[in-house]
Structures are given as C-alpha cells and as structure tokens.
Design an enzyme around this catalytic site. Structure first.
Site, short mmCIF file in Angstrom:
data_model
loop_
_atom_site.label_atom_id
_atom_site.label_comp_id
_atom_site.label_asym_id
_atom_site.label_seq_id
_atom_site.Cartn_x
_atom_site.Cartn_y
_atom_site.Cartn_z
N TYR A 1 33.73 54.55 14.35
CA TYR A 1 33.63 55.58 15.39
C TYR A 1 34.29 55.12 16.68
O TYR A 1 35.08 55.84 17.29
CB TYR A 1 32.16 55.91 15.62
CG TYR A 1 31.92 57.00 16.64
CD1 TYR A 1 32.20 58.33 16.33
CD2 TYR A 1 31.41 56.71 17.90
CE1 TYR A 1 31.99 59.34 17.25
CE2 TYR A 1 31.18 57.71 18.82
CZ TYR A 1 31.46 59.02 18.50
OH TYR A 1 31.25 60.02 19.42
N ALA A 2 33.99 53.89 17.11
CA ALA A 2 34.56 53.37 18.35
C ALA A 2 36.07 53.27 18.26
O ALA A 2 36.79 53.59 19.22
CB ALA A 2 33.94 52.02 18.69
N ILE B 1 24.37 62.22 24.06
CA ILE B 1 24.11 63.62 24.40
C ILE B 1 23.21 64.21 23.32
O ILE B 1 23.38 63.91 22.13
CB ILE B 1 25.43 64.41 24.49
CG1 ILE B 1 26.42 63.73 25.43
CG2 ILE B 1 25.16 65.84 24.93
CD1 ILE B 1 25.98 63.62 26.87
N SER C 1 38.09 55.08 16.44
CA SER C 1 38.67 56.43 16.48
C SER C 1 38.66 56.98 17.90
O SER C 1 39.62 57.62 18.34
CB SER C 1 37.91 57.37 15.54
OG SER C 1 36.60 57.66 16.03
N LYS C 2 37.59 56.73 18.63
CA LYS C 2 37.47 57.28 19.98
C LYS C 2 38.32 56.52 20.99
O LYS C 2 38.82 57.11 21.96
CB LYS C 2 36.01 57.31 20.40
CG LYS C 2 35.16 58.32 19.62
CD LYS C 2 35.68 59.73 19.81
CE LYS C 2 34.73 60.79 19.25
NZ LYS C 2 35.21 62.17 19.51
N SER D 1 34.44 59.22 23.77
CA SER D 1 33.06 58.75 23.77
C SER D 1 32.94 57.51 24.63
O SER D 1 33.93 56.77 24.81
CB SER D 1 32.62 58.41 22.34
OG SER D 1 31.38 57.72 22.32
#
Length: 260
Positions: free
Chosen positions: A166-167, A198, A169-170, A153
């Site tokens: 989230y950041a 997206i 993990s990505k 991401s």
C-alpha cells in the site's frame, strides 16, 4: 462529562459551498463510498456536474439528477475508463477536473504479501490513477483550466510496518502527480492529498470502530481520526479557482500524523 474536542470534525453538510465549482465538470473515482462519495456529493452542492465512477455503480446520490452521471467501471480497465470519459463528454460536453479517490488496502507483512495481492494494489492505486489521468488529459487541456487531485495517503509520506504494498503504491501516486504537474502545466494543475486514518469502509476493514477511536486516534497530534468530508473540503479547494496558483503540492490532511 468529557470536554469537547477543540477541533471537532468539520461538518461539510452545513458548509457554505454553493457556487464554488459552478460550471465545472469533474470525474470522481471511488464514488460509491468513503472519501470518493463525500467528494462527489460535496462537489454537486458546490455547483459542479459530477461523473461518479466506481467498480460498482454509485446509487442514491444526493443532489439534482441533472448534475450526476453514475458510471460503473474498473479503473484498471483502460477501455472502461476511456468509455467513462466519453460518457462524460456526451453528457456534459467535456471535463474540467478529476479527483482520483479510488483505492484498496493491504496489511500483509512484506515477506508474506503474495505477488497477486501486490500486483492488485499497484494496479488499482497507482496504475488506475495513471489510467484515469491519461484518459482525461485531452479533455482537461481543452477545458483550459483543468485540475487533477490525486488521493495518496500518509503512508506514502511516512510508511509503517504491514503496509509495504500500500505504501509503495501511494508513494508512487505522489511522484507521478509531481511529474505530470510539471509536464501538463500550465493548462492543467495537479495536486495530491495525503489523508491520515479516515473513518471509511476501507479503513474499518483493518480496524474495529472501537480500535479506530481508542487506539488509532490518540497516535495523531489532534488525537482523533478524520472524517471523509474533511478530505472532500481539501479536494474542493484544490479543484476550484481559489487554488489558482497551486500545483504540484502534497497536502497532508492527517491530523498531524506526518510532519514532512
């Protein structure tokens, strides 16, 4: 009357992709919706045999039934992932590629995210990617020209607030992908795609359609959000022989969100 956008979303449905993945057998995770589904359907049109994996079985997949295998599996379950790979071997004789598009989001502040939610995001986005790659590597090596495309991401490159889990993990997906690109070369090429915002069900879970187009889109250099098929086209390139000298890269497909 509004002027047309100078770079409108690409229409993958009309793209001339026939034959670009002829003979390749590719496992796509997160294939029930969003980016994963767009990747799976585009790859079938490009000639691949596709194992479409999701925690809910993908249905109504476009293309010849002979090129599809829909599998219900949770990528956090190592036994289920191993079984999915075995089903691919039994149906198509092996695997030539993987696209890890499955993922979940979290928008809690760092001091408010629960341990359980943090762990679930890491388990799906990072450990799930590891599980699939680990289960598939023997088949990819045996194929002789294996490819892995992991979907990270823009948050993994340039995070912002309310995205800590989230950041993290990505960003982990990016580093993991670079590591295995070195370890598994030359038999297997490994690359990472970092999408911006997206128009998918996951992204719409955090924004309304109006917010996405009126508030999020203008933040980007291209002044719009992306479409799933635009990520699918990048995955197609990285899964084909056209990218034969490309491994270990981090490709931002993000409308200019992060110049890195």
């Amino acid at each position: 009357m509004n002027n047309p956008h100078p770079h409108p979303p690409f229409n993958a449905a009309t793209a001339q992709v026939a034959g670009r993945l002829a003979g390749r057998r590719i496992l796509v995770t997160g294939a029930a919706s969003g980016i994963g589904r767009s990747v799976a359907e585009l790859f079938v049109r490009a000639g691949a045999c596709v194992v479409a994996l999701d925690r809910r079985r993908p249905v109504d997949l476009a293309g010849p039934a002979s090129q599809w295998l829909a599998v219900e599996a949770d990528i956090t379950d190592t036994s289920a992932v191993a079984n999915a790979v075995q089903q691919a071997v039994e149906r198509f004789g092996g695997l030539d590629g993987v696209v890890n598009a499955a993922g979940i989001a979290n928008t809690d502040w760092a001091d408010a995210v629960s341990h359980e939610d943090w762990q679930r995001v890491i388990d799906v986005n990072l450990t799930g990617t590891f599980n699939v790659c680990s289960a598939a590597i023997a088949q990819l090596r045996a194929a002789g020209a294996g490819t892995i495309v992991n979907v990270s991401s823009g948050q993994g490159l340039q995070p912002f607030k309310q995205r800590s889990a989230y950041a993290a993990s990505k960003a982990g997906v990016i580093s993991f992908s670079k590591s295995i690109a070195m370890e598994w070369a030359p038999q297997v090429r490994v690359n990472t795609i970092c999408p911006g915002a997206i128009d998918t069900p996951m992204v719409r879970g955090g924004y309304s359609a109006e917010e996405l187009h009126a508030r999020v889109g203008p933040r980007y250099a291209l002044e719009r959000i992306g479409e799933p098929q635009e990520i699918a086209m990048a995955a197609l390139y990285l899964s084909s022989a056209e990218s034969s000298f490309v491994t270990g890269i981090v490709l931002a497909v993000d409308g200019g969100r992060s110049y890195h």
